[in-house]
Scaffold this active site. Structure first.
Site, PDB file in Angstrom:
ATOM      1  N   GLU A   1      -8.007   2.252  -4.446  1.00 44.67           N
ATOM      2  CA  GLU A   1      -8.839   2.121  -3.419  1.00 44.67           C
ATOM      3  C   GLU A   1      -9.927   3.235  -3.420  1.00 44.67           C
ATOM      4  O   GLU A   1      -9.575   4.509  -3.470  1.00 44.67           O
ATOM      5  CB  GLU A   1      -8.110   1.911  -2.212  1.00 44.67           C
ATOM      6  CG  GLU A   1      -7.246   0.852  -2.314  1.00 44.67           C
ATOM      7  CD  GLU A   1      -6.435   0.373  -0.839  1.00 44.67           C
ATOM      8  OE1 GLU A   1      -6.610   1.225   0.109  1.00 44.67           O
ATOM      9  OE2 GLU A   1      -5.984  -0.556  -0.863  1.00 44.67           O
TER      10      GLU A   1
ATOM     11  N   ASP B   1     -12.552   0.910   0.093  1.00 45.48           N
ATOM     12  CA  ASP B   1     -11.941   0.789   1.179  1.00 45.48           C
ATOM     13  C   ASP B   1     -12.658   1.161   2.440  1.00 45.48           C
ATOM     14  O   ASP B   1     -13.826   1.802   2.399  1.00 45.48           O
ATOM     15  CB  ASP B   1     -10.739   2.222   1.134  1.00 45.48           C
ATOM     16  CG  ASP B   1      -9.666   2.247   2.046  1.00 45.48           C
ATOM     17  OD1 ASP B   1      -9.389   1.086   2.791  1.00 45.48           O
ATOM     18  OD2 ASP B   1      -8.933   3.198   2.104  1.00 45.48           O
TER      19      ASP B   1
ATOM     20  N   GLU C   1       0.761  -1.112  -0.019  1.00 45.05           N
ATOM     21  CA  GLU C   1      -0.052   0.065   0.109  1.00 45.05           C
ATOM     22  C   GLU C   1       1.151   1.150  -0.056  1.00 45.05           C
ATOM     23  O   GLU C   1       1.760   1.323   0.886  1.00 45.05           O
ATOM     24  CB  GLU C   1      -0.871  -0.092   1.302  1.00 45.05           C
ATOM     25  CG  GLU C   1      -1.874   1.273   1.172  1.00 45.05           C
ATOM     26  CD  GLU C   1      -2.472   1.254   2.412  1.00 45.05           C
ATOM     27  OE1 GLU C   1      -3.602   2.001   2.448  1.00 45.05           O
ATOM     28  OE2 GLU C   1      -2.616   0.364   3.267  1.00 45.05           O
TER      29      GLU C   1
ATOM     30  N   ASN D   1      -4.818   5.113  -3.187  1.00 50.11           N
ATOM     31  CA  ASN D   1      -6.139   5.330  -2.803  1.00 50.11           C
ATOM     32  C   ASN D   1      -6.375   6.689  -3.720  1.00 50.11           C
ATOM     33  O   ASN D   1      -5.631   7.516  -4.357  1.00 50.11           O
ATOM     34  CB  ASN D   1      -5.963   6.248  -1.346  1.00 50.11           C
ATOM     35  CG  ASN D   1      -7.218   6.732  -1.090  1.00 50.11           C
ATOM     36  OD1 ASN D   1      -7.598   7.971  -1.067  1.00 50.11           O
ATOM     37  ND2 ASN D   1      -8.375   5.723  -0.728  1.00 50.11           N
TER      38      ASN D   1
ATOM     39  N   GLU E   1      -7.536  -4.565   7.470  1.00 53.43           N
ATOM     40  CA  GLU E   1      -6.467  -3.620   7.939  1.00 53.43           C
ATOM     41  C   GLU E   1      -6.253  -3.564   9.279  1.00 53.43           C
ATOM     42  O   GLU E   1      -7.176  -4.005  10.181  1.00 53.43           O
ATOM     43  CB  GLU E   1      -6.735  -2.353   7.492  1.00 53.43           C
ATOM     44  CG  GLU E   1      -6.755  -2.065   5.817  1.00 53.43           C
ATOM     45  CD  GLU E   1      -7.394  -0.743   5.514  1.00 53.43           C
ATOM     46  OE1 GLU E   1      -6.320  -0.212   5.001  1.00 53.43           O
ATOM     47  OE2 GLU E   1      -8.370  -0.211   5.833  1.00 53.43           O
TER      48      GLU E   1
END
Length: 699
Positions: free
Chosen positions: A547, A577, A460, A515, A634
């Site tokens: 995301e 997300d 990520e 993201n 997460e």
């Protein structure tokens, strides 16, 4: 010159002389004021003003002459022949009107003075035609030199009269036009009368149709008073009409046409007046800033006609309970300011604000549809908070945004700490732009791992800002500012490109997750920009995962669905997300073609001790399995978290248990292994620009 003065002093009766001067002054100044009005008029109305000015001016010239003649002491029997007398009046009106029309036809040329000279010719023609009708028991002798001098004086002073009106140098020059016309009339008459010598003849007979001086006196007085009264009344009416029009225009310029409320200019004027009143320093003036919640949605869904109705109804409701010393102004689209100088305590101020909220919360009916809006209000006070209206407005806005952050229908009073925080945010907003140019931003990466084997399956991408003075600035601080200012578009684009630039260099082709902020998703050009970056960097689209949070898709689901489909057509993966923190409805998962679901860390934190969190995670995994969508959890920070997820069948995890976010240099042995490395799983996961440790552009 002495002869002219002698004529004035000796040959004219003082009473008639004073009356003539009075008529001349009043008539001349009124004529030139009407001439000025005539010059400023266009279209069909100019002809009416020209006719009126000609009648007033010609009549003033004519009456001045004959009133003065009533006092002329010729020492013989005298009278006036009607035809010539009336012809002189007609000439005065017609020639004066012609001259003034010529002078009004231009703004700058010499026609202005030429027209004035024609007016002077009208004065002279009236004088000598009128004198041709002057009958005496004797005969008249004329001195040609004085006659010529009277003609020259008439032309010169006439030209000066129109020139001073049309070419004013100072304010006095406007009155100079009237004075010059007085001199034109007076000089023509008295120089002309100096040229005249009456020679008595006792045997001469007088015409039978002659008008005696007594009759002429009555006629003159009546005509003089009537014409001057009409002219004066016309001028006064026009002046009042102009004043009313100016006031009307001023009223329109200071009020919003749609709602009738004072506009921003009127607000500044009225608030400034309240601040400057003698008692203002001993009173408090409260200022309330607010806008309408959901107003944009009403415009978008029902159209601007509905929005206009909402604004009008809202304005009427707020206006109906106002007292003296209070008003509401519309300073923008749906932005309002309320002011009250009748409030002395914060309790009263809160009561006033609650009244506004109650009025705005009431439903509004429009074409069979019920519309509802709300508001949050920021409050500041003069002179306690600030003594400048701009500062007060800024403070009220700061307080309003603080109130809105707490939800709809809230009230927040300004305090200095808000201003300091706002200035700090503004400084950060400016520093962000220069920081991006100076290379102060850096990408960090956090591993994503297979739950069973622990193998790295992707990264990520996270964003860090090393400020030259502040040090490391938390993404929790700068990401919301970037979103609010719109800089998130530029910043998100930079993160996406830099992540692709780095990933394409890896020998181990792991996936990366980046993201996409809500504003980026709302941009119709996002798919094209992603396509350009992939083409420019050469990264395989299958290695890129974007995301998207639920907040980014809920505002306009159809638009978001179109963008996501275009992105998937490029070949990139789409992940939901922070699942569980928003609406998280089954219909959302059915509607949008997600390639992965990321369970928010908030549920993982308490999964071991909180039955509700465990149930949510477990049900999400079951739901995703039934929809054939992979899940990544997460916030995995300890073995207990990992064990629960392994038992429940979650295949991908991310969190501090496997390592904190670090610069790419810390993962060189993973992304660029020295020998051939195992290929990553085809469903490997990646990361994103995030604002939190495991989400958004932060860590």
């Amino acid at each position: 010159m002495l002869a002219v003065l002698s004529c004035i002093a000796v040959d004219h009766d003082p009473v008639s002389l004073v009356a003539a001067v009075l008529v001349c002054v009043l008539g001349s100044f009124l004529t030139m004021r009407l001439f000025s009005r005539m010059r400023n008029t266009r279209g069909a109305t100019r002809a009416s003003w020209t006719a009126l000015t000609a009648i007033i001016g010609g009549s003033a010239i004519w009456t001045t002459h004959f009133v003065a003649m009533m006092g002329y002491e010729a020492d013989v029997l005298a009278g006036y022949e009607p035809t010539a007398t009336m012809l002189s009046l007609v000439l005065a009106i017609m020639v004066t009107g012609t001259g003034l029309s010529i002078a009004a036809a231009t703004q700058r040329s010499l026609l202005i003075e030429a027209g004035g000279a024609v007016v002077g010719a009208g004065i002279a023609s009236m004088h000598y035609v009128g004198m041709s009708g002057y009958q005496v028991q004797g005969y008249l002798e004329w001195n040609s030199a004085y006659v010529a001098a009277s003609l020259v004086a008439a032309g010169l002073f006439g030209a000066l009269a129109t020139s001073r009106v049309a070419r004013p140098v100072t304010r006095f020059c406007r009155y100079g036009g009237g004075l010059a016309l007085v001199l034109a009339i007076a000089s023509t008459h008295f120089i002309g009368m100096t040229a005249l010598t009456v020679v008595p003849d006792a045997v001469a007979s007088m015409p039978a149709n002659m008008l005696p001086e007594s009759v002429m006196t009555v006629v003159l007085m009546f005509v003089t008073l009537l014409i001057l009264a009409i002219g004066a009344m016309t001028y006064v009416i026009d002046r009042q009409s102009n004043k009313s029009a100016v006031e009307r225009y001023r009223q329109l310029s200071l009020h919003d046409a749609l709602t009738g409320l004072p506009n921003r200019v009127a607000f500044l004027e009225r608030f400034g007046h309240l601040m400057q009143t003698p008692t203002a320093r001993h009173e408090r003036i409260y200022l309330f800033s607010f806008d309408l919640d959901r107003f944009k949605e009403i415009n978008d869904v029902h159209g601007h006609a509905a929005g206009d109705t909402v604004l009008r109804v809202a304005a009427d409701r707020m206006n109906r309970n106002l007292r003296s010393g209070e008003f509401v102004a519309r300073i923008g689209g749906d932005e309002f300011i309320a002011v009250s100088a009748r409030i002395f305590t914060t309790t009263e101020a809160e009561h006033f604000a609650r009244g506004i909220i109650a009025e705005l919360n009431a439903p509004i009916e429009w074409q069979g549809v019920t519309l509802t809006v709300g508001t949050s209000i920021g409050v500041t006070v003069f002179p306690d908070a600030a003594e400048d209206v701009d500062d007060l407005l800024a403070q009220a806005d700061i307080a309003m945004y603080r109130a809105k952050a707490a939800g709809s229908n809230n009230i927040c009073f300004y305090d200095q700490s808000m201003d300091l925080a706002a200035r700090e945010r503004s400084a950060l907003a400016m520093d962000m732009r220069t920081g991006l140019q100076r290379g102060e931003f850096q990408l960090y990466f956090q591993k994503q791992n297979n739950t069973q084997s622990g193998a790295v399956i992707g990264f990520e991408v996270l964003l860090r800002w090393r400020h030259p003075r502040r040090g490391m600035v938390s993404p929790v601080e700068f990401i919301p500012i970037a979103e609010r200012t719109g800089f998130i578009m530029e910043l998100g684009d930079w993160v996406l490109r830099q992540a692709c630039v780095e990933a394409v260099k890896w020998r181990n082709p792991l996936k990366i997750a980046v993201n996409v902020a809500p504003k980026q998703l709302a941009n119709a050009n996002l798919p094209q920009r992603v396509r350009e970056i992939l083409a420019e960097t050469g990264l395989d689209p299958a290695r890129l995962e974007l995301e998207i949070t639920e907040s980014g898709i809920i505002a306009d689901q159809q638009h978001a669905l179109s963008i996501i489909r275009q992105l998937k057509a490029i070949g990139v993966k789409i992940a939901m997300d922070d699942y569980g923190t928003g609406y998280s409805s089954l219909s959302t998962l059915q509607l949008f073609p997600f390639d992965k679901i990321k369970i928010d860390r908030g549920f993982i934190d308490s999964v071991a001790e909180n039955r509700q969190s465990a149930a949510i995670v477990r049900s999400t995994l079951i739901l995703a399995q039934s929809l054939d969508i992979p899940v990544l959890a997460e916030g995995v920070e300890n073995a207990e978290h990992l064990r629960f997820l392994q038992d429940e069948g979650c295949e991908q995890v991310q969190g501090y248990f496997y390592g904190r976010p670090q610069p790419l240099s810390a993962f060189q042995d993973i992304v660029n292994p020295p020998a051939a490395a195992a290929e990553p799983d085809a469903d490997s996961d990646a990361g994103k620009p995030s604002a939190g440790g495991e989400g958004n552009l932060a860590a």
